[in-house]
Enzyme design. Structure first.
Site, mmCIF file in Angstrom:
data_model
loop_
_atom_site.group_PDB
_atom_site.id
_atom_site.type_symbol
_atom_site.label_atom_id
_atom_site.label_comp_id
_atom_site.label_asym_id
_atom_site.label_seq_id
_atom_site.Cartn_x
_atom_site.Cartn_y
_atom_site.Cartn_z
ATOM 1 N N GLY A 215 0.724 -1.115 -0.042
ATOM 2 C CA GLY A 215 0.010 -0.003 0.038
ATOM 3 C C GLY A 215 0.947 1.255 0.104
ATOM 4 O O GLY A 215 0.417 2.339 -0.494
ATOM 5 N N ASP B 185 10.506 -6.976 -2.917
ATOM 6 C CA ASP B 185 9.171 -7.598 -2.210
ATOM 7 C C ASP B 185 9.238 -9.187 -2.610
ATOM 8 O O ASP B 185 9.319 -9.585 -3.735
ATOM 9 C CB ASP B 185 8.099 -6.932 -2.642
ATOM 10 C CG ASP B 185 6.976 -7.246 -1.636
ATOM 11 O OD1 ASP B 185 6.656 -8.464 -1.328
ATOM 12 O OD2 ASP B 185 6.330 -6.364 -1.304
ATOM 13 N N LYS C 116 5.082 -9.489 -6.616
ATOM 14 C CA LYS C 116 4.960 -8.338 -6.572
ATOM 15 C C LYS C 116 5.957 -7.414 -7.244
ATOM 16 O O LYS C 116 5.561 -6.424 -7.994
ATOM 17 C CB LYS C 116 4.538 -7.852 -4.917
ATOM 18 C CG LYS C 116 3.321 -8.225 -4.687
ATOM 19 C CD LYS C 116 3.112 -7.367 -3.205
ATOM 20 C CE LYS C 116 1.845 -7.991 -2.584
ATOM 21 N NZ LYS C 116 1.426 -7.482 -1.165
ATOM 22 N N ASP D 58 5.417 -3.277 6.184
ATOM 23 C CA ASP D 58 4.618 -3.391 7.328
ATOM 24 C C ASP D 58 5.238 -4.503 8.433
ATOM 25 O O ASP D 58 4.493 -5.046 9.256
ATOM 26 C CB ASP D 58 3.357 -3.415 7.137
ATOM 27 C CG ASP D 58 2.936 -4.868 6.406
ATOM 28 O OD1 ASP D 58 3.628 -5.681 6.255
ATOM 29 O OD2 ASP D 58 1.625 -5.381 6.196
ATOM 30 N N ASN D 59 6.373 -4.659 8.302
ATOM 31 C CA ASN D 59 7.106 -5.729 8.975
ATOM 32 C C ASN D 59 8.127 -4.767 9.898
ATOM 33 O O ASN D 59 9.065 -4.496 9.468
ATOM 34 C CB ASN D 59 7.637 -6.868 8.217
ATOM 35 C CG ASN D 59 8.367 -7.815 9.043
ATOM 36 O OD1 ASN D 59 9.218 -7.685 9.911
ATOM 37 N ND2 ASN D 59 7.934 -9.062 8.820
ATOM 38 N N CYS E 40 18.394 7.325 14.912
ATOM 39 C CA CYS E 40 17.847 6.255 14.321
ATOM 40 C C CYS E 40 16.611 5.653 14.390
ATOM 41 O O CYS E 40 16.073 6.281 15.511
ATOM 42 C CB CYS E 40 19.003 5.029 14.206
ATOM 43 S SG CYS E 40 19.047 4.119 15.727
ATOM 44 N N CYS F 139 16.017 4.435 18.285
ATOM 45 C CA CYS F 139 16.148 5.355 19.252
ATOM 46 C C CYS F 139 14.846 5.820 19.414
ATOM 47 O O CYS F 139 14.305 6.028 20.625
ATOM 48 C CB CYS F 139 17.028 6.789 18.880
ATOM 49 S SG CYS F 139 18.748 6.763 18.524
ATOM 50 N N CYS G 52 -1.277 -4.394 8.457
ATOM 51 C CA CYS G 52 -2.627 -4.378 7.805
ATOM 52 C C CYS G 52 -3.330 -5.456 8.039
ATOM 53 O O CYS G 52 -4.485 -5.411 7.941
ATOM 54 C CB CYS G 52 -2.239 -4.045 6.226
ATOM 55 S SG CYS G 52 -1.563 -2.375 6.011
#
Length: 249
Positions: free
Chosen positions: A39, A60, A84, A128-129, A171, A174, A187
């Site tokens: 997304g 991906d 993908k 999203d990992n 980073c 932090c 998601c």
């Protein structure tokens, strides 16, 4: 020099004083890695390809699922079960055949990133990992490559970037120390509203272009929070954490 075709294709951004022909040459010379083509990665890749980023590396390891189509605007129904990265490369090549696009249909493992990130000018984390995000942060900091990170859950989005060429830069660890977000959702477990990903992905692409052009980047070391329900956008300055396990090494 830019070709006549390039001057025509990119004319609307070349006429901007912040870009011009010299800025367009910078974009054409840039090598950018996009990790995650969902997304967020969809609008990011579409806008950067359209802008004339000279070399895009698309990373991906997933395949297109019908549940992706509500928000991952790079893909169509007939792309189900296809890679993908490979579909995205085909779509972007069709949109702009003047740039170089490389598909990497694999997961972003640490050793793989260590081999390839040093060749990049910029990395965009569109995953999203959380574990992969920490790996990207660690590798980019080690090899001093800038990274722009974003995430969206439900109606809420986050955006932050780091320029690790500056030794004083904080980073991602932090802000979110490794191991302290084991219950974080994504998601597939928490749900997400599609246009919020479009907003944050567009912001991520915009920050990438400004960084490559040498323009001020408001998200550098600053966490931007977006609430799609209220259209509220606020920013929080991030400070280095003396106890950060990544920055201490």
């Amino acid at each position: 020099m830019l070709s006549r075709k390039e001057l025509q294709r990119y004319s609307r951004q070349i006429m901007l004083p912040e870009v011009g022909e010299e800025g367009q040459k910078k974009l054409a010379a840039a090598r950018v890695m996009i990790v995650g083509l969902g997304g967020l990665g969809s609008p990011v890749a579409l806008y950067l390809a359209a802008a004339g980023i000279g070399e895009l590396h698309l990373v991906d390891g997933d395949h297109v699922d019908i549940s992706n189509l509500q928000r991952q605007v790079l893909y169509k129904t007939n792309h189900r079960d296809k890679s993908k990265a490979q579909v995205a490369a085909q779509q972007l090549t069709a949109a702009n055949p003047e740039i170089r696009i490389y598909a990497h249909p694999c997961m972003a493992e640490e050793s793989w990133l260590r081999d390839r990130v040093p060749e990049m000018d910029l990395v965009l984390d569109c995953t999203d990992n959380l574990d992969i995000r920490h790996v990207i942060n660690r590798v980019c900091r080690e090899v001093q490559r800038p990274v722009i990170m974003a995430s969206v859950q439900g109606f809420s989005g986050q955006l932050i970037s780091f320029d690790f060429a500056a030794t004083s830069s904080p980073c991602y660890a932090c802000l979110f120390p490794p191991g302290q977000q084991s219950s974080a959702q994504n998601c597939s477990t928490a749900g997400v509203i599609g246009p919020a990903l479009g907003v944050i992905g567009s912001m991520q692409a915009l920050e990438a272009m400004k960084m490559l052009l040498g323009l001020p980047v408001p998200s550098r070391g600053k966490l931007h929070l977006f609430e799609a329900e209220t259209l509220e956008l606020r920013a929080l300055q991030l400070q280095s954490n003396n106890d950060c396990p990544i920055c201490r090494h």
